[in-house]
Scaffold this active site. Sequence first.
Site, PDB file in Angstrom:
ATOM      1  N   ASP A   9      38.820  51.288  40.245  1.00 30.20           N
ATOM      2  CA  ASP A   9      38.466  49.887  40.493  1.00 30.20           C
ATOM      3  C   ASP A   9      38.066  49.719  41.957  1.00 30.20           C
ATOM      4  O   ASP A   9      38.850  50.014  42.863  1.00 30.20           O
ATOM      5  CB  ASP A   9      39.672  49.006  40.155  1.00 30.20           C
ATOM      6  CG  ASP A   9      39.347  47.517  40.177  1.00 30.20           C
ATOM      7  OD1 ASP A   9      38.155  47.181  40.239  1.00 30.20           O
ATOM      8  OD2 ASP A   9      40.287  46.706  40.140  1.00 30.20           O
ATOM      9  N   ASP A 111      32.174  46.949  38.604  1.00 34.42           N
ATOM     10  CA  ASP A 111      32.970  47.554  39.675  1.00 34.42           C
ATOM     11  C   ASP A 111      34.197  48.322  39.181  1.00 34.42           C
ATOM     12  O   ASP A 111      35.102  48.603  39.968  1.00 34.42           O
ATOM     13  CB  ASP A 111      33.396  46.488  40.690  1.00 34.42           C
ATOM     14  CG  ASP A 111      34.281  45.420  40.069  1.00 34.42           C
ATOM     15  OD1 ASP A 111      34.408  45.387  38.832  1.00 34.42           O
ATOM     16  OD2 ASP A 111      34.843  44.600  40.830  1.00 34.42           O
ATOM     17  N   GLU A 112      34.233  48.674  37.901  1.00 37.16           N
ATOM     18  CA  GLU A 112      35.378  49.449  37.412  1.00 37.16           C
ATOM     19  C   GLU A 112      34.983  50.338  36.241  1.00 37.16           C
ATOM     20  O   GLU A 112      34.149  49.980  35.420  1.00 37.16           O
ATOM     21  CB  GLU A 112      36.537  48.534  37.017  1.00 37.16           C
ATOM     22  CG  GLU A 112      36.204  47.478  36.000  1.00 37.16           C
ATOM     23  CD  GLU A 112      37.381  46.552  35.719  1.00 37.16           C
ATOM     24  OE1 GLU A 112      38.523  47.019  35.641  1.00 37.16           O
ATOM     25  OE2 GLU A 112      37.126  45.336  35.560  1.00 37.16           O
TER      26      GLU A 112
END
Length: 395
Positions: A9, A111-112
């Site tokens: 993350d 974003d992860e």
Amino acid sequence: MGRIIFHVDVNNAFLSWTAVDLLKKGFKIDIRKIPSAIAGNQSKRHGIILAKSPVAKNKGVQTATPIYIARKKCSNLRIFAPDYELYKKESDKLYAYLCSYSKYVERYSIDECYLDMSNYKFNKEEFIKLAYKIKNEINSNFGFTVNVGIANNKLCAKMASDFLKPNRVHTLFKEEIKDKLWPLPVHKLYMIGEKTAKRLQILNIKTIADLANSDFNFLQKYFKNSALYMYEYANGEDNSQINYIKEKNKNISMSITLPIDIQDKDELKSILLNLSKKVAVRLHNQNLYAKTISITLRNKYFKDTQRQTKLYNATNNYKEINKTGCFLLDSLYKEEYIRYVGIKLSDLVENNEYQLSLFDENNNDNGLDKVINKVNSNCKNKQVKIVPASYISKK
């Protein structure tokens, strides 16, 4: 160890990616270290805060609040416009990098990502060491930080990555659920929204432990179909699979930006040997073979030159990789100062259908290579080497 999932993350993604981009363009200040925020159209009074720096957070600035409210709490707040094209590029770079560690990578959001690392025959300590390696390489290669959560399923990996930020590695294995997960407030559990958390509080269910030890029929009475996932999640149970995209042309690459510019070809070949060993370890860990090898050199004027060649037989032997890399380096190098060396393996295959040649000198020592790569992957400064028996007898 059974099934092992990593959740990677990006810490404060939009603001971090904007900060890295600004620094590359010559901006003198790292906006992560000042009161700053990423927000919508500033010309509109009700533009919304999308991300904020830790400094701004400490002054009371909150995500999803209008800019004018944020400025009341932090008068010197600097606002930067979002750049979604940039964010997509940074996300793509992260995804491509993570694919070099696992064939099974799920891009859960911009974003992860989840990685299924079950192919690695590691113990707990080795998985933790690998997570730190990934975390640190992302920081050094791309300029932003991530949290990595390690667990036996996706739920617990995601919960682990949220424990404490930024730039951390956390575990939440089955045996750790009671000690690490259960003491948390119930609203911290993934998929428990604000309204659900308030209803649980009214029912005197305040912690995840309270939820995990509740009577299921009682929960079903109040939450209907949602009761099952709530109960299972509170007990750390999740059987969901990694939703990965099969890609035919994934690659594995390693590179290094040198602390000083180097003009010595022998020294460059020594660096290339080290990179060859590292990419070979990754191939072995994923049971893959490479058909194409390419190298990149960047000179002190930031000009890149590249050469690649396709192999007659796919390989995961570091000696063959390095031999080919050195051949390519000889054809590229022009007696200039070099600041960056990279090697990339592509056209990856799972089976090495070896084609014999009358002039083939291959000794089929892949088995020995696997053992050596396994040892070398756990050694930081020392490398295992093969020496002839005659050399030992002379000693």
